[in-house]
Scaffold this motif. Structure first.
Motif, PDB file in Angstrom:
ATOM      1  N   ASP A   1       1.003  -1.543   0.136  1.00 14.89           N
ATOM      2  CA  ASP A   1      -0.021   0.360   0.032  1.00 14.89           C
ATOM      3  C   ASP A   1       0.625   1.084   0.366  1.00 14.89           C
ATOM      4  OD1 ASP A   1      -2.510   1.469  -0.223  1.00 14.89           O
ATOM      5  OD2 ASP A   1      -2.937   1.230   1.811  1.00 14.89           O
ATOM      6  N   GLY A   2       2.079   1.247  -0.975  1.00 11.84           N
ATOM      7  CA  GLY A   2       2.632   2.429  -0.431  1.00 11.84           C
ATOM      8  C   GLY A   2       4.180   2.358   0.139  1.00 11.84           C
ATOM      9  N   ASN A   3       4.089   1.809   1.116  1.00 16.42           N
ATOM     10  CA  ASN A   3       4.760   2.049   2.373  1.00 16.42           C
ATOM     11  C   ASN A   3       6.015   0.794   2.162  1.00 16.42           C
ATOM     12  OD1 ASN A   3       3.050   4.152   4.137  1.00 16.42           O
ATOM     13  ND2 ASN A   3       2.005   2.439   3.793  1.00 16.42           N
ATOM     14  N   THR A   4       7.189   0.914   3.058  1.00 23.28           N
ATOM     15  CA  THR A   4       7.530   0.359   2.747  1.00 23.28           C
ATOM     16  C   THR A   4       7.729  -0.172   3.803  1.00 23.28           C
ATOM     17  OG1 THR A   4       9.333   1.371   1.831  1.00 23.28           O
ATOM     18  CG2 THR A   4      10.325  -1.071   2.959  1.00 23.28           C
ATOM     19  N   ILE A   5       8.129  -1.808   3.898  1.00 28.05           N
ATOM     20  CA  ILE A   5       7.602  -3.361   4.935  1.00 28.05           C
ATOM     21  C   ILE A   5       8.544  -3.695   4.578  1.00 28.05           C
ATOM     22  CG2 ILE A   5       6.172  -4.663   6.341  1.00 28.05           C
ATOM     23  CD1 ILE A   5       4.498  -1.609   5.309  1.00 28.05           C
ATOM     24  N   HIS A   6       9.074  -4.162   6.859  1.00 31.89           N
ATOM     25  CA  HIS A   6       9.974  -4.828   7.002  1.00 31.89           C
ATOM     26  C   HIS A   6       9.770  -5.752   7.502  1.00 31.89           C
ATOM     27  CE1 HIS A   6      12.835  -1.003   6.446  1.00 31.89           C
ATOM     28  NE2 HIS A   6      12.482  -0.675   6.899  1.00 31.89           N
ATOM     29  N   ALA A   7      10.271  -7.276   7.437  1.00 34.89           N
ATOM     30  CA  ALA A   7      10.084  -8.375   7.820  1.00 34.89           C
ATOM     31  C   ALA A   7      10.079  -8.823   9.301  1.00 34.89           C
ATOM     32  CB  ALA A   7      12.063  -9.480   7.414  1.00 34.89           C
ATOM     33  N   ASN A   8      10.403  -7.786   9.664  1.00 33.60           N
ATOM     34  CA  ASN A   8      10.663  -8.354  11.568  1.00 33.60           C
ATOM     35  C   ASN A   8       9.151  -8.670  11.564  1.00 33.60           C
ATOM     36  OD1 ASN A   8      13.330  -6.141  10.852  1.00 33.60           O
ATOM     37  ND2 ASN A   8      13.573  -7.335  12.529  1.00 33.60           N
ATOM     38  N   LEU A   9       9.173  -9.859  12.308  1.00 36.41           N
ATOM     39  CA  LEU A   9       8.065 -10.117  13.035  1.00 36.41           C
ATOM     40  C   LEU A   9       8.048 -10.080  14.835  1.00 36.41           C
ATOM     41  CD1 LEU A   9       7.420 -13.757  10.826  1.00 36.41           C
ATOM     42  CD2 LEU A   9       6.018 -11.225  11.262  1.00 36.41           C
ATOM     43  N   PHE A  10       7.160  -9.936  15.751  1.00 37.50           N
ATOM     44  CA  PHE A  10       7.200  -9.592  17.076  1.00 37.50           C
ATOM     45  C   PHE A  10       6.514 -11.143  17.485  1.00 37.50           C
ATOM     46  CE2 PHE A  10       8.707  -5.451  15.129  1.00 37.50           C
ATOM     47  CZ  PHE A  10       9.829  -5.626  16.412  1.00 37.50           C
ATOM     48  N   LEU A  11       7.402 -11.548  18.874  1.00 38.67           N
ATOM     49  CA  LEU A  11       5.994 -12.783  19.107  1.00 38.67           C
ATOM     50  C   LEU A  11       6.135 -12.569  20.939  1.00 38.67           C
ATOM     51  CD1 LEU A  11       4.876 -16.061  18.250  1.00 38.67           C
ATOM     52  CD2 LEU A  11       7.459 -16.580  19.106  1.00 38.67           C
ATOM     53  N   PHE A  12       5.227 -13.852  21.449  1.00 36.02           N
ATOM     54  CA  PHE A  12       4.621 -13.152  22.152  1.00 36.02           C
ATOM     55  C   PHE A  12       3.814 -14.509  22.789  1.00 36.02           C
ATOM     56  CE2 PHE A  12       2.964 -12.707  26.647  1.00 36.02           C
ATOM     57  CZ  PHE A  12       4.385 -11.755  27.484  1.00 36.02           C
ATOM     58  N   VAL A  13       4.241 -15.652  23.697  1.00 34.51           N
ATOM     59  CA  VAL A  13       3.093 -16.972  23.654  1.00 34.51           C
ATOM     60  C   VAL A  13       3.017 -16.623  24.994  1.00 34.51           C
ATOM     61  CG1 VAL A  13       3.314 -19.470  23.223  1.00 34.51           C
ATOM     62  CG2 VAL A  13       4.641 -18.052  21.473  1.00 34.51           C
ATOM     63  N   ILE A  14       1.881 -16.991  25.216  1.00 32.28           N
ATOM     64  CA  ILE A  14       1.326 -17.604  26.459  1.00 32.28           C
ATOM     65  C   ILE A  14       0.603 -18.225  26.579  1.00 32.28           C
ATOM     66  CG2 ILE A  14      -0.473 -16.714  27.981  1.00 32.28           C
ATOM     67  CD1 ILE A  14       0.084 -13.527  26.702  1.00 32.28           C
ATOM     68  N   ALA A  15       0.366 -19.358  27.440  1.00 30.89           N
ATOM     69  CA  ALA A  15       0.218 -21.241  27.511  1.00 30.89           C
ATOM     70  C   ALA A  15       0.238 -21.564  28.666  1.00 30.89           C
ATOM     71  CB  ALA A  15       0.482 -21.435  26.264  1.00 30.89           C
ATOM     72  N   PRO A  16      -0.296 -22.506  29.041  1.00 33.56           N
ATOM     73  CA  PRO A  16      -0.420 -22.911  30.133  1.00 33.56           C
ATOM     74  C   PRO A  16       0.659 -23.893  30.203  1.00 33.56           C
ATOM     75  CG  PRO A  16      -2.562 -23.641  29.378  1.00 33.56           C
ATOM     76  CD  PRO A  16      -2.012 -23.049  28.297  1.00 33.56           C
ATOM     77  N   ALA A  17       1.018 -24.491  31.513  1.00 33.09           N
ATOM     78  CA  ALA A  17       2.059 -25.403  31.296  1.00 33.09           C
ATOM     79  C   ALA A  17       2.255 -26.341  30.247  1.00 33.09           C
ATOM     80  CB  ALA A  17       2.715 -25.715  33.183  1.00 33.09           C
ATOM     81  N   GLY A  18       3.155 -27.111  30.285  1.00 37.35           N
ATOM     82  CA  GLY A  18       2.933 -28.378  29.698  1.00 37.35           C
ATOM     83  C   GLY A  18       2.212 -28.543  27.970  1.00 37.35           C
TER      84      GLY A  18
END
Length: 93
Positions: free
Chosen positions: A47-64
């Motif tokens: 859409d006319g904007n430069t987009i970089h490949a960086n992804l940010f990840l945050f994982v929340i889940a119970p034990a196991g």
């Protein structure tokens, strides 16, 4: 699944040690996050904007629930870091 059949050789080999689907999913998502951080020159236009490949990840889940696979993706980043460090050390010599 369709995603795993289209990964390419590198990521297909990387996910192959995981037996459980949840572990594969967690590893793949975390690997994509890590690998996106080592591609500073990858960018595209959206859409006319430069987009970089960086992804940010945050994982929340119970034990196991398979979060342990996150730690294995870290090894991809460490291997890349060692490679770049070795290249830098050779260039300095």
């Amino acid at each position: 699944s369709k995603v795993y059949s289209n990964l390419g050789e590198f990521l297909t080999n990387a996910v192959s040690p995981f037996d459980r689907d949840r572990d594969k999913d967690v590893f793949l998502i975390s690997a994509l996050g890590i690998l996106s951080g080592v591609m500073p020159n990858v960018r595209g236009l959206y859409d006319g904007n430069t987009i970089h490949a960086n992804l940010f990840l945050f994982v929340i889940a119970p034990a196991g629930s398979g979060k342990g696979a996150l730690g294995w993706a870290r090894h991809l980043g460490l291997a890349y870091h060692r490679h770049k460090k070795q290249q830098s050390d050779l260039a300095l010599q």
